[in-house]
Write an enzyme that holds these catalytic residues in place. Structure first.
Site, mmCIF file in Angstrom:
data_model
loop_
_atom_site.group_PDB
_atom_site.id
_atom_site.type_symbol
_atom_site.label_atom_id
_atom_site.label_comp_id
_atom_site.label_asym_id
_atom_site.label_seq_id
_atom_site.Cartn_x
_atom_site.Cartn_y
_atom_site.Cartn_z
ATOM 1 N N HIS A 105 -9.735 2.084 -0.102
ATOM 2 C CA HIS A 105 -10.271 0.532 1.019
ATOM 3 C C HIS A 105 -10.840 0.974 1.792
ATOM 4 O O HIS A 105 -10.474 0.906 3.060
ATOM 5 C CB HIS A 105 -8.091 1.349 1.060
ATOM 6 C CG HIS A 105 -8.151 -0.113 2.076
ATOM 7 N ND1 HIS A 105 -8.563 -1.156 2.707
ATOM 8 C CD2 HIS A 105 -6.702 -1.249 1.267
ATOM 9 C CE1 HIS A 105 -7.830 -2.226 3.219
ATOM 10 N NE2 HIS A 105 -6.806 -1.911 2.474
ATOM 11 N N GLU A 129 -11.911 -3.708 -2.887
ATOM 12 C CA GLU A 129 -10.984 -3.088 -3.192
ATOM 13 C C GLU A 129 -9.966 -3.282 -4.925
ATOM 14 O O GLU A 129 -10.020 -4.442 -5.380
ATOM 15 C CB GLU A 129 -9.497 -2.961 -3.256
ATOM 16 C CG GLU A 129 -9.822 -3.042 -1.455
ATOM 17 C CD GLU A 129 -8.563 -3.858 -0.686
ATOM 18 O OE1 GLU A 129 -7.399 -3.249 -1.537
ATOM 19 O OE2 GLU A 129 -8.529 -4.312 -0.294
ATOM 20 N N HIS A 142 0.782 -0.920 0.213
ATOM 21 C CA HIS A 142 0.176 0.041 -0.035
ATOM 22 C C HIS A 142 1.214 1.728 -0.028
ATOM 23 O O HIS A 142 0.484 2.321 0.386
ATOM 24 C CB HIS A 142 -0.735 -0.299 1.462
ATOM 25 C CG HIS A 142 -1.690 -1.190 0.785
ATOM 26 N ND1 HIS A 142 -2.220 -1.521 -0.003
ATOM 27 C CD2 HIS A 142 -2.827 -1.352 2.118
ATOM 28 C CE1 HIS A 142 -3.556 -2.565 0.317
ATOM 29 N NE2 HIS A 142 -4.127 -2.200 0.979
HETATM 30 C C1 GLA Z 1 -5.398 -5.073 1.886
HETATM 31 C C2 GLA Z 1 -4.296 -6.501 2.361
HETATM 32 C C3 GLA Z 1 -5.126 -6.600 3.309
HETATM 33 C C4 GLA Z 1 -4.836 -5.741 4.552
HETATM 34 C C5 GLA Z 1 -4.858 -5.307 4.145
HETATM 35 C C6 GLA Z 1 -4.806 -3.935 5.167
HETATM 36 O O1 GLA Z 1 -6.727 -5.149 1.919
HETATM 37 O O2 GLA Z 1 -5.342 -7.622 0.786
HETATM 38 O O3 GLA Z 1 -3.858 -7.849 3.375
HETATM 39 O O4 GLA Z 1 -3.180 -6.208 4.484
HETATM 40 O O5 GLA Z 1 -5.737 -4.197 3.181
HETATM 41 O O6 GLA Z 1 -4.526 -3.817 6.841
#
Ligand code: GLA
Length: 339
Positions: A178, A304, A106
């Site tokens: 997200h 997402e 991210h």
């Molecule tokens: C995304 C990832 C998860 C986790 C979240 C944040 O959705 O796929 O594995 O890391 O972000 O907590």
């Protein structure tokens, strides 16, 4: 615009409220281009918040679950935090260690979700555009990147999140929205009773570090099959290796149809309240994450839309590079209703 407080360095943060003719309400902030809250009516017309969030800016400053966030530059995981562009290897922060294996997640340590964006509300009051200039070398990424995110609440009960970006040097990019949804309206209740349908015939299995192996696996005959609406809790604990590796649903599905064209990706519904949310996108994939790492376990789920995880290192995946002169675009429509 109202004040949402100040950052530790003194800069002021704004909160913007979008309301449509049916009373739906979205609040967004220029900190992280975050969706602070979304309220929609249930089948009896009672308005309730349906996203996880915090009451104050301090909550978002400390957040490490990306609640409501605009994630970038590269949303989701990059193997070993490394990629190569034009023969040059770049190293990013490895800020995540699923299965004990470090990877980039991210956008790194201070991603787009922790930056203050410029805000420009539209004259008609239906949208706000956030702009962020990500300098060359930020979090290890090449190029000065201008990123833009627009939130629009339409009178057709759609919340549209639209991203675009340009750069002066080639960079990987995967901007991701997200938000954690809980259509029941009681944000302390797990989402396991929600029904989910995904417009996907295949998904991307991963290794134990949650990096895709490169295979597109058919969902047929597996707990990953959401071609028809299925109760999320029904198979989340099934004896199926991809679910064991990720601790539940946390995978990228390959959205049917042509990337680059808007098409349905997901339909989420909550039988108790009657709330329904459809997700429509132009992206190749959709990560369905069941909130397995949330402190309040599985009280929200993310849908997402995005390019595939680790795309910068996987030539068979859709191109994730934005080059000078090109414009990156990502459209994500959330359409709300009741049944
Ligand atoms: C995304 C990832 C998860 C986790 C979240 C944040 O959705 O796929 O594995 O890391 O972000 O907590």
């Amino acid at each position: 615009m109202e004040s949402y407080g100040t950052l530790p360095d003194g800069r002021e943060v704004g909160l913007y409220t979008l309301v449509n003719s049916h009373g739906l309400r979205a609040k967004v902030t220029d900190f992280g281009a975050i969706l602070v809250s979304m309220e929609t009516p249930d089948r009896d017309g009672t308005l309730a918040p349906i996203t996880l969030g915090f009451d104050t800016l301090e909550g978002w400053l400390k957040d490490d679950c990306y609640l409501g966030a605009t994630v970038g530059r590269f949303g989701n995981r990059v193997r070993d935090g490394k990629f190569t562009v034009d023969g040059k290897e770049y190293t990013l922060a490895t800020n995540n260690t699923p299965g004990g294996i470090p990877c980039h997640l991210h956008g790194g340590v201070v991603g787009f979700n922790k930056r203050l964006w410029d805000a420009q509300p539209s004259a008609d009051g239906h949208s706000v555009t956030f702009t962020y200039l990500s300098p060359d070398g930020e979090e290890g990424y090449p190029g000065n990147l201008t990123a833009r995110v627009t939130y629009t609440l339409t009178d057709d009960n759609e919340l549209i999140w639209e991203a675009e970006a340009t750069t002066d040097a080639t960079t990987p990019l995967n901007m991701v929205h997200h938000t954690y949804w809980n259509l029941g309206g009681d944000l302390s209740t797990p989402i396991l009773d929600h029904l989910l349908a995904l417009d996907a015939d295949t998904f991307l299995p991963t290794d134990s570090g949650l990096i895709p192996t490169g295979e597109k696996a058919p969902v047929d005959g597996t707990p990953m099959n959401f071609k028809e609406p299925r109760v999320i809790g029904e198979r989340i604990e099934a004896d199926f290796e991809p679910l064991h590796l990720a601790g539940g649903y946390d995978h990228c599905w390959v959205v049917n149809g042509e990337p680059g064209t808007l098409r349905p990706a997901a339909r989420l519904s909550h039988p108790g309240s009657g709330r329904v949310m459809e997700v429509i996108t132009d992206q190749p994939g959709i990560q369905f994450y069941a909130g397995n790492f949330l402190p309040n376990y599985r009280t929200g789920l993310c849908l997402e839309t995005q390019n595939f995880p680790d795309a910068p290192n996987q030539p068979a995946f859709p191109d994730s590079l934005v080059r000078p002169g090109e414009t990156y675009r990502h459209v994500m429509v959330h359409r709300f209703g009741v049944e």
